[in-house]
Design an enzyme around this catalytic site. Sequence first.
Site, PDB file in Angstrom:
ATOM      1  CG  ASP A 254      30.752  11.760  46.350  1.00  0.00           C
ATOM      2  OD1 ASP A 254      30.253  12.503  45.489  1.00  0.00           O
ATOM      3  OD2 ASP A 254      30.263  11.595  47.479  1.00  0.00           O
TER       4      ASP A 254
ATOM      5  CG  HIS B 225      27.575  14.607  44.809  1.00  0.00           C
ATOM      6  ND1 HIS B 225      27.740  13.258  44.926  1.00  0.00           N
ATOM      7  CD2 HIS B 225      26.321  14.804  44.310  1.00  0.00           C
ATOM      8  CE1 HIS B 225      26.631  12.643  44.517  1.00  0.00           C
ATOM      9  NE2 HIS B 225      25.749  13.558  44.148  1.00  0.00           N
TER      10      HIS B 225
HETATM   11  C1  B12 Z   1      23.564  17.847  42.337  1.00  0.00           C
HETATM   12  C2  B12 Z   1      23.534  16.376  42.696  1.00  0.00           C
HETATM   13  C3  B12 Z   1      24.171  15.491  41.836  1.00  0.00           C
HETATM   14  C4  B12 Z   1      24.958  15.928  40.600  1.00  0.00           C
HETATM   15  C5  B12 Z   1      26.360  16.407  41.060  1.00  0.00           C
HETATM   16  C6  B12 Z   1      26.891  17.504  40.131  1.00  0.00           C
HETATM   17  C7  B12 Z   1      28.196  18.069  40.641  1.00  0.00           C
HETATM   18  N1  B12 Z   1      29.097  18.275  39.713  1.00  0.00           N
HETATM   19  O1  B12 Z   1      28.386  18.321  41.804  1.00  0.00           O
HETATM   20  C8  B12 Z   1      24.989  14.618  39.785  1.00  0.00           C
HETATM   21  C9  B12 Z   1      23.779  14.581  38.865  1.00  0.00           C
HETATM   22  C10 B12 Z   1      26.251  14.367  38.941  1.00  0.00           C
HETATM   23  C11 B12 Z   1      24.791  13.564  40.867  1.00  0.00           C
HETATM   24  C12 B12 Z   1      25.165  12.244  40.725  1.00  0.00           C
HETATM   25  C13 B12 Z   1      24.877  11.262  41.666  1.00  0.00           C
HETATM   26  N2  B12 Z   1      24.164  11.417  42.796  1.00  0.00           N
HETATM   27 CO1  B12 Z   1      23.648  13.155  43.518  1.00  0.00          CO
HETATM   28  N3  B12 Z   1      22.847  14.680  44.234  1.00  0.00           N
HETATM   29  C14 B12 Z   1      22.874  15.929  43.876  1.00  0.00           C
HETATM   30  C15 B12 Z   1      22.004  16.746  44.859  1.00  0.00           C
HETATM   31  C16 B12 Z   1      20.656  17.007  44.160  1.00  0.00           C
HETATM   32  C17 B12 Z   1      22.566  18.075  45.329  1.00  0.00           C
HETATM   33  C18 B12 Z   1      23.994  18.022  45.894  1.00  0.00           C
HETATM   34  C19 B12 Z   1      24.471  19.443  46.059  1.00  0.00           C
HETATM   35  O2  B12 Z   1      25.176  19.980  45.199  1.00  0.00           O
HETATM   36  N4  B12 Z   1      24.047  20.111  47.161  1.00  0.00           N
HETATM   37  C20 B12 Z   1      24.361  21.524  47.423  1.00  0.00           C
HETATM   38  C21 B12 Z   1      25.622  21.644  48.291  1.00  0.00           C
HETATM   39  C22 B12 Z   1      25.873  23.114  48.610  1.00  0.00           C
HETATM   40  O3  B12 Z   1      25.376  20.973  49.494  1.00  0.00           O
HETATM   41  P1  B12 Z   1      26.210  19.720  49.976  1.00  0.00           P
HETATM   42  O4  B12 Z   1      26.882  19.063  48.818  1.00  0.00           O
HETATM   43  O5  B12 Z   1      25.329  18.915  50.842  1.00  0.00           O
HETATM   44  O6  B12 Z   1      27.387  20.367  50.850  1.00  0.00           O
HETATM   45  C23 B12 Z   1      27.100  21.111  52.019  1.00  0.00           C
HETATM   46  C24 B12 Z   1      27.007  20.238  53.279  1.00  0.00           C
HETATM   47  O7  B12 Z   1      26.729  18.903  53.038  1.00  0.00           O
HETATM   48  C25 B12 Z   1      28.323  20.438  53.967  1.00  0.00           C
HETATM   49  N5  B12 Z   1      29.435  19.550  53.651  1.00  0.00           N
HETATM   50  C26 B12 Z   1      29.665  18.757  52.592  1.00  0.00           C
HETATM   51  N6  B12 Z   1      30.834  18.140  52.722  1.00  0.00           N
HETATM   52  C27 B12 Z   1      31.391  18.553  53.867  1.00  0.00           C
HETATM   53  C28 B12 Z   1      32.604  18.240  54.476  1.00  0.00           C
HETATM   54  C29 B12 Z   1      32.931  18.838  55.693  1.00  0.00           C
HETATM   55  C30 B12 Z   1      34.221  18.493  56.360  1.00  0.00           C
HETATM   56  C31 B12 Z   1      32.036  19.761  56.289  1.00  0.00           C
HETATM   57  C32 B12 Z   1      32.372  20.412  57.569  1.00  0.00           C
HETATM   58  C33 B12 Z   1      30.818  20.060  55.692  1.00  0.00           C
HETATM   59  C34 B12 Z   1      30.512  19.457  54.485  1.00  0.00           C
HETATM   60  O8  B12 Z   1      28.711  21.746  53.607  1.00  0.00           O
HETATM   61  C35 B12 Z   1      28.286  22.005  52.244  1.00  0.00           C
HETATM   62  C36 B12 Z   1      27.991  23.483  52.128  1.00  0.00           C
HETATM   63  O9  B12 Z   1      26.936  23.856  52.989  1.00  0.00           O
HETATM   64  C37 B12 Z   1      21.869  15.755  46.068  1.00  0.00           C
HETATM   65  C38 B12 Z   1      20.579  15.865  46.888  1.00  0.00           C
HETATM   66  C39 B12 Z   1      20.650  16.962  47.896  1.00  0.00           C
HETATM   67  N7  B12 Z   1      19.599  17.740  47.953  1.00  0.00           N
HETATM   68  O10 B12 Z   1      21.640  17.073  48.613  1.00  0.00           O
HETATM   69  C40 B12 Z   1      21.996  14.403  45.370  1.00  0.00           C
HETATM   70  C41 B12 Z   1      22.543  13.216  46.144  1.00  0.00           C
HETATM   71  C42 B12 Z   1      23.743  13.631  46.986  1.00  0.00           C
HETATM   72  N8  B12 Z   1      22.978  12.328  45.068  1.00  0.00           N
HETATM   73  C43 B12 Z   1      22.769  11.078  45.330  1.00  0.00           C
HETATM   74  C44 B12 Z   1      23.111   9.984  44.488  1.00  0.00           C
HETATM   75  C45 B12 Z   1      22.636   8.610  44.915  1.00  0.00           C
HETATM   76  C46 B12 Z   1      23.835  10.181  43.311  1.00  0.00           C
HETATM   77  C47 B12 Z   1      24.297   9.101  42.340  1.00  0.00           C
HETATM   78  C48 B12 Z   1      24.887   7.836  42.992  1.00  0.00           C
HETATM   79  C49 B12 Z   1      23.109   8.770  41.443  1.00  0.00           C
HETATM   80  C50 B12 Z   1      23.335   7.654  40.457  1.00  0.00           C
HETATM   81  N9  B12 Z   1      22.709   6.513  40.722  1.00  0.00           N
HETATM   82  O11 B12 Z   1      24.067   7.811  39.528  1.00  0.00           O
HETATM   83  C51 B12 Z   1      25.345   9.863  41.499  1.00  0.00           C
HETATM   84  C52 B12 Z   1      26.753   9.727  42.087  1.00  0.00           C
HETATM   85  C53 B12 Z   1      27.783  10.040  41.072  1.00  0.00           C
HETATM   86  C54 B12 Z   1      29.135  10.143  41.715  1.00  0.00           C
HETATM   87  N10 B12 Z   1      30.094   9.412  41.181  1.00  0.00           N
HETATM   88  O12 B12 Z   1      29.312  10.871  42.679  1.00  0.00           O
HETATM   89  C55 B12 Z   1      22.076  10.890  46.666  1.00  0.00           C
HETATM   90  C56 B12 Z   1      22.976  10.296  47.746  1.00  0.00           C
HETATM   91  C57 B12 Z   1      22.171   9.330  48.584  1.00  0.00           C
HETATM   92  C58 B12 Z   1      22.809   8.870  49.851  1.00  0.00           C
HETATM   93  N11 B12 Z   1      23.913   9.378  50.310  1.00  0.00           N
HETATM   94  O13 B12 Z   1      22.178   8.033  50.450  1.00  0.00           O
HETATM   95  C59 B12 Z   1      21.514  12.327  46.949  1.00  0.00           C
HETATM   96  C60 B12 Z   1      21.406  12.696  48.440  1.00  0.00           C
HETATM   97  C61 B12 Z   1      20.097  12.381  46.280  1.00  0.00           C
HETATM   98  C62 B12 Z   1      19.094  11.494  46.997  1.00  0.00           C
HETATM   99  N12 B12 Z   1      18.249  12.063  47.852  1.00  0.00           N
HETATM  100  O14 B12 Z   1      19.041  10.326  46.784  1.00  0.00           O
HETATM  101  N13 B12 Z   1      24.216  14.125  41.969  1.00  0.00           N
END
Ligand code: B12
Length: 146
Positions: free
Chosen positions: A13, A15
């Site tokens: 992953d 992200h």
């Molecule tokens: C930006 C993004 C990308 C970027 C990442 C860039 C980067 N360098 O980070 C790129 C374009 C590279 C990408 C790629 C992929 N992505 Co993407 N991505 C996103 C997106 C739009 C936003 C993620 C993000 O940054 N959120 C903002 C941060 C602040 O929030 P967060 O990560 O959720 O973290 C918060 C909470 O989750 C929590 N949290 C997270 N981890 C932890 C751990 C603990 C212990 C705790 C307490 C809390 C916690 O706290 C954080 C802060 O509040 C999401 C959709 C979404 N809206 O979430 C999809 C998403 C995560 N991606 C997805 C997918 C499928 C992929 C790919 C597989 C796509 C593909 N076919 O290639 C690839 C995977 C590549 C890889 N090897 O990982 C899916 C996952 C689907 C699923 N799980 O069922 C999502 C949900 C989009 C969707 N709706 O389909 N992605």
Amino acid sequence: MSATVILGVIGSDAHAVGITILEQALSTAGFEVVNLGVQSSQQEFISAAQAHEGDAVLVSSLYGHAEQDCRGFHEAIEDAGLDPITYIGGNLAVGQDDFDRTRDRFREMGFDRVFDSETKPTEAIAALKADMNIAESEAERARLTT
Ligand code: B12
């Protein structure tokens, strides 16, 4: 307070945004944070927990493969003679899964707490403080709940 938290994104992953925000929030709250970054293996988490005497291991996963990536993780932690608090959070299943079932699944795998993708850093900090018996001042408690 000098509790050490090991933080990283497991498996393949990539992200990075969530753990970057978590790292900043945890550091600001007074935790020592070792951020392994993205694409971290189980062994990297375990080696960091050993090297830094981690009190907690926080695993992040967004891409839907957390269950496969975490298989055997708690057994490996135990084999290494460690007993940290373990949390996992993010988007832990593929698609729109029922989060209660997801939480149960990861709890059964050994995680102490399981967080969904709506989790705010303040919730993780409050949980860590509760699990580590770190007292919060009234002012801090008020800040965390706003
Ligand atoms: C930006 C993004 C990308 C970027 C990442 C860039 C980067 N360098 O980070 C790129 C374009 C590279 C990408 C790629 C992929 N992505 Co993407 N991505 C996103 C997106 C739009 C936003 C993620 C993000 O940054 N959120 C903002 C941060 C602040 O929030 P967060 O990560 O959720 O973290 C918060 C909470 O989750 C929590 N949290 C997270 N981890 C932890 C751990 C603990 C212990 C705790 C307490 C809390 C916690 O706290 C954080 C802060 O509040 C999401 C959709 C979404 N809206 O979430 C999809 C998403 C995560 N991606 C997805 C997918 C499928 C992929 C790919 C597989 C796509 C593909 N076919 O290639 C690839 C995977 C590549 C890889 N090897 O990982 C899916 C996952 C689907 C699923 N799980 O069922 C999502 C949900 C989009 C969707 N709706 O389909 N992605």
